[in-house]
Design a protein around this motif. Sequence first.
Motif, PDB file in Angstrom:
ATOM      1  N   PHE A 156      -5.480  -2.640  -8.602  1.00 57.32           N
ATOM      2  CA  PHE A 156      -5.449  -3.918  -7.925  1.00 57.32           C
ATOM      3  C   PHE A 156      -4.879  -5.234  -8.381  1.00 57.32           C
ATOM      4  CE2 PHE A 156      -7.554  -8.474  -8.387  1.00 57.32           C
ATOM      5  CZ  PHE A 156      -8.138  -8.678  -7.887  1.00 57.32           C
ATOM      6  N   GLY A 157      -4.457  -5.996  -6.929  1.00 60.74           N
ATOM      7  CA  GLY A 157      -2.628  -6.875  -6.835  1.00 60.74           C
ATOM      8  C   GLY A 157      -1.919  -5.916  -6.246  1.00 60.74           C
ATOM      9  N   GLU A 158      -1.917  -5.135  -6.086  1.00 59.70           N
ATOM     10  CA  GLU A 158      -0.609  -3.732  -5.600  1.00 59.70           C
ATOM     11  C   GLU A 158      -0.765  -3.671  -4.318  1.00 59.70           C
ATOM     12  OE1 GLU A 158       0.766  -0.352  -8.886  1.00 59.70           O
ATOM     13  OE2 GLU A 158      -0.292  -0.181  -7.290  1.00 59.70           O
ATOM     14  N   TYR A 159      -1.924  -4.253  -3.280  1.00 64.65           N
ATOM     15  CA  TYR A 159      -1.979  -4.111  -1.907  1.00 64.65           C
ATOM     16  C   TYR A 159      -1.577  -5.310  -1.343  1.00 64.65           C
ATOM     17  CZ  TYR A 159      -3.905  -1.859   1.950  1.00 64.65           C
ATOM     18  OH  TYR A 159      -3.839  -1.032   3.573  1.00 64.65           O
ATOM     19  N   GLU A 160      -0.610  -5.478  -0.946  1.00 62.99           N
ATOM     20  CA  GLU A 160      -0.195  -5.949  -0.433  1.00 62.99           C
ATOM     21  C   GLU A 160       0.005  -6.452   1.634  1.00 62.99           C
ATOM     22  OE1 GLU A 160       2.747  -8.866  -3.470  1.00 62.99           O
ATOM     23  OE2 GLU A 160       3.730  -7.838  -1.699  1.00 62.99           O
ATOM     24  N   ALA A 161      -0.528  -7.025   2.154  1.00 61.86           N
ATOM     25  CA  ALA A 161      -0.250  -7.696   3.876  1.00 61.86           C
ATOM     26  C   ALA A 161      -0.192  -8.552   4.610  1.00 61.86           C
ATOM     27  CB  ALA A 161      -1.981  -7.728   3.933  1.00 61.86           C
ATOM     28  N   GLY A 162       0.442  -9.450   4.981  1.00 69.86           N
ATOM     29  CA  GLY A 162       1.035  -9.976   6.132  1.00 69.86           C
ATOM     30  C   GLY A 162      -0.018 -10.600   7.583  1.00 69.86           C
ATOM     31  N   ILE A 163       0.723 -11.890   7.739  1.00 64.71           N
ATOM     32  CA  ILE A 163      -0.024 -12.001   8.843  1.00 64.71           C
ATOM     33  C   ILE A 163       0.976 -11.947   9.871  1.00 64.71           C
ATOM     34  CG2 ILE A 163      -1.037 -14.512  10.417  1.00 64.71           C
ATOM     35  CD1 ILE A 163      -0.893 -15.311   7.383  1.00 64.71           C
ATOM     36  N   TYR A 164      -0.022 -11.068  10.869  1.00 58.47           N
ATOM     37  CA  TYR A 164       0.693 -10.844  12.517  1.00 58.47           C
ATOM     38  C   TYR A 164       0.699 -11.173  13.036  1.00 58.47           C
ATOM     39  CZ  TYR A 164       3.939  -7.060   9.535  1.00 58.47           C
ATOM     40  OH  TYR A 164       4.634  -6.108   9.158  1.00 58.47           O
ATOM     41  N   VAL A 165       2.388 -11.700  14.120  1.00 58.54           N
ATOM     42  CA  VAL A 165       2.180 -12.961  14.961  1.00 58.54           C
ATOM     43  C   VAL A 165       2.794 -12.222  16.289  1.00 58.54           C
ATOM     44  CG1 VAL A 165       1.223 -14.540  14.266  1.00 58.54           C
ATOM     45  CG2 VAL A 165       3.655 -14.306  14.899  1.00 58.54           C
ATOM     46  N   ALA A 166       2.555 -12.247  17.256  1.00 61.17           N
ATOM     47  CA  ALA A 166       3.212 -11.307  18.373  1.00 61.17           C
ATOM     48  C   ALA A 166       4.685 -12.102  18.613  1.00 61.17           C
ATOM     49  CB  ALA A 166       2.944 -11.829  19.456  1.00 61.17           C
ATOM     50  N   LYS A 167       5.446 -11.041  18.757  1.00 66.63           N
ATOM     51  CA  LYS A 167       7.025 -11.191  18.575  1.00 66.63           C
ATOM     52  C   LYS A 167       7.522 -11.941  19.666  1.00 66.63           C
ATOM     53  CE  LYS A 167      11.649  -9.427  17.810  1.00 66.63           C
ATOM     54  NZ  LYS A 167      12.649  -7.782  18.097  1.00 66.63           N
TER      55      LYS A 167
ATOM     56  N   ILE B 240       4.430 -13.472   9.393  1.00 64.75           N
ATOM     57  CA  ILE B 240       4.212 -15.100   9.652  1.00 64.75           C
ATOM     58  C   ILE B 240       5.816 -15.280   7.766  1.00 64.75           C
ATOM     59  CG2 ILE B 240       4.241 -17.685   8.995  1.00 64.75           C
ATOM     60  CD1 ILE B 240       1.766 -16.868  10.507  1.00 64.75           C
ATOM     61  N   GLU B 241       7.072 -14.945   8.455  1.00 68.25           N
ATOM     62  CA  GLU B 241       8.100 -15.087   6.875  1.00 68.25           C
ATOM     63  C   GLU B 241       7.654 -16.262   5.729  1.00 68.25           C
ATOM     64  OE1 GLU B 241      12.461 -15.758   6.211  1.00 68.25           O
ATOM     65  OE2 GLU B 241      12.082 -16.041   8.910  1.00 68.25           O
ATOM     66  N   GLY B 242       7.775 -15.460   4.738  1.00 67.75           N
ATOM     67  CA  GLY B 242       7.746 -16.357   3.389  1.00 67.75           C
ATOM     68  C   GLY B 242       5.891 -16.075   3.200  1.00 67.75           C
ATOM     69  N   VAL B 243       4.758 -15.697   3.484  1.00 64.85           N
ATOM     70  CA  VAL B 243       3.456 -15.912   2.300  1.00 64.85           C
ATOM     71  C   VAL B 243       3.304 -14.089   3.140  1.00 64.85           C
ATOM     72  CG1 VAL B 243       3.232 -18.139   3.669  1.00 64.85           C
ATOM     73  CG2 VAL B 243       2.259 -16.585   5.743  1.00 64.85           C
ATOM     74  N   LYS B 244       2.183 -14.329   1.737  1.00 62.99           N
ATOM     75  CA  LYS B 244       1.774 -12.929   2.182  1.00 62.99           C
ATOM     76  C   LYS B 244       0.350 -13.637   1.219  1.00 62.99           C
ATOM     77  CE  LYS B 244       3.838 -11.979  -2.393  1.00 62.99           C
ATOM     78  NZ  LYS B 244       4.518 -10.661  -3.043  1.00 62.99           N
ATOM     79  N   MET B 245      -0.313 -12.210   1.839  1.00 61.38           N
ATOM     80  CA  MET B 245      -1.721 -12.009   0.868  1.00 61.38           C
ATOM     81  C   MET B 245      -1.758 -10.493  -0.156  1.00 61.38           C
ATOM     82  SD  MET B 245      -4.767 -13.888   3.828  1.00 61.38           S
ATOM     83  CE  MET B 245      -5.528 -14.157   2.743  1.00 61.38           C
ATOM     84  N   VAL B 246      -2.609 -10.887  -0.455  1.00 60.29           N
ATOM     85  CA  VAL B 246      -3.189  -9.549  -1.772  1.00 60.29           C
ATOM     86  C   VAL B 246      -4.493  -9.422  -1.033  1.00 60.29           C
ATOM     87  CG1 VAL B 246      -4.009  -8.823  -3.899  1.00 60.29           C
ATOM     88  CG2 VAL B 246      -1.987 -10.270  -3.535  1.00 60.29           C
ATOM     89  N   LEU B 247      -5.027  -7.795  -1.053  1.00 59.07           N
ATOM     90  CA  LEU B 247      -6.286  -7.680  -0.807  1.00 59.07           C
ATOM     91  C   LEU B 247      -6.597  -7.249  -1.866  1.00 59.07           C
ATOM     92  CD1 LEU B 247      -5.411  -5.237   1.884  1.00 59.07           C
ATOM     93  CD2 LEU B 247      -6.577  -8.122   2.370  1.00 59.07           C
ATOM     94  N   PRO B 248      -8.086  -8.332  -2.425  1.00 54.63           N
ATOM     95  CA  PRO B 248      -8.599  -7.626  -3.974  1.00 54.63           C
ATOM     96  C   PRO B 248      -9.209  -6.811  -4.353  1.00 54.63           C
ATOM     97  CG  PRO B 248      -9.844  -9.486  -2.546  1.00 54.63           C
ATOM     98  CD  PRO B 248      -8.415  -8.984  -1.713  1.00 54.63           C
ATOM     99  N   ASP B 249      -8.907  -5.817  -4.553  1.00 54.45           N
ATOM    100  CA  ASP B 249      -9.680  -4.408  -4.708  1.00 54.45           C
ATOM    101  C   ASP B 249      -8.630  -3.166  -5.423  1.00 54.45           C
ATOM    102  OD1 ASP B 249     -11.491  -3.010  -5.525  1.00 54.45           O
ATOM    103  OD2 ASP B 249     -12.938  -3.089  -3.563  1.00 54.45           O
ATOM    104  N   SER B 250      -8.840  -2.374  -6.197  1.00 54.42           N
ATOM    105  CA  SER B 250      -7.937  -0.828  -5.506  1.00 54.42           C
ATOM    106  C   SER B 250      -8.197   0.146  -5.235  1.00 54.42           C
ATOM    107  CB  SER B 250      -8.154  -0.985  -7.800  1.00 54.42           C
ATOM    108  OG  SER B 250      -9.653  -0.747  -7.571  1.00 54.42           O
ATOM    109  N   ARG B 251      -7.667   0.922  -4.873  1.00 56.53           N
ATOM    110  CA  ARG B 251      -8.229   2.100  -3.661  1.00 56.53           C
ATOM    111  C   ARG B 251      -8.236   3.307  -4.681  1.00 56.53           C
ATOM    112  NH1 ARG B 251      -8.158   0.938   1.460  1.00 56.53           N
ATOM    113  NH2 ARG B 251      -7.138   3.644   2.154  1.00 56.53           N
TER     114      ARG B 251
END
Length: 295
Positions: free
Chosen positions: A129-140, A222-233
């Motif tokens: 829990f807390g290790e899975y991070e993701a970004g907000i991807y937009v078109a380059k 988007i630079e500088g921000v991320k989200m943590v997916l709140p669960d374990s795998r």
Amino acid sequence: MKFLVLLLLVVSQCAKAHNPLIVDIISSENFSERYQAFLQGRSVLDVTDFRPTTQGSHIEIIEMVLLQQALFLGGETREVVFNPKPSVNILEFTDMIAGESLILARTVWHEDVINYRGSVHVSDPVVKFGEYEAGIYVAKRNQALHQTTQDGLEQLTLVANPRWRVDWHALTNSKMNLVSFIGPWESMLNMVETDIVDGMLVNFSVSESLQLAFEGRDYVPIEGVKMVLPDSRHFIVSKRHPEGAQIFAALNRGLKELRRRGVIRKALTESGFINSKVRDWTVINRAMLPQEPKP
């Protein structure tokens, strides 16, 4: 008579030893080619360097390796053969619940299997829990969005699949606007490319620039921000399969040993899944994480 019984036991064990261990993978996401490219002729048991050798998401390859190493360390030494199956049978756990599938080569979210604990064994966490991070991807090409500020995030519209419950929960705990879409991941990327939405949540690319390339199109976080997916795998093993209990015991013994040796953390870090490039980026949904106790 005793000799006959002993002979039958020996024959049975020899036959079992020569039968491969069948592990299911998703046919539409058959990573066999990139898996072999990653191994580069090495035995999977000799892998100690988990850095990617191909483009694209690497975590699926790493899980295929960790699964086999854990099974071997846990005492299950048979050859592993990967068996492609339709995603609906795997992701909805149909074959697993029926006992027709023994084990999957990919981890699953704990939340997705919590109601199936009567039918499946759930391993120790591979991704905590807390290790899975993701970004907000937009078109380059959409450069106006690249430097979106935290205050500006609430103006964005993101596409998300509500069936991906962990992603959905994370996003609904942000101020961004969501467009619900039940369909292929590739179609969601196309919605970003054609400006139907501004972006989507994607685990960070293993490329040096974090850029994601797909079918000739490029996407950036988007630079500088991320989200943590709140669960374990976790890996799951069928309780209804004749070998389920034995394989689960071997798997969990091996995972504990890999964790003790630091191999799992090393694999997740070297593979780029736990990405040092975004270590200091701001977590948008920090409120969903466990709060550290006050001194």
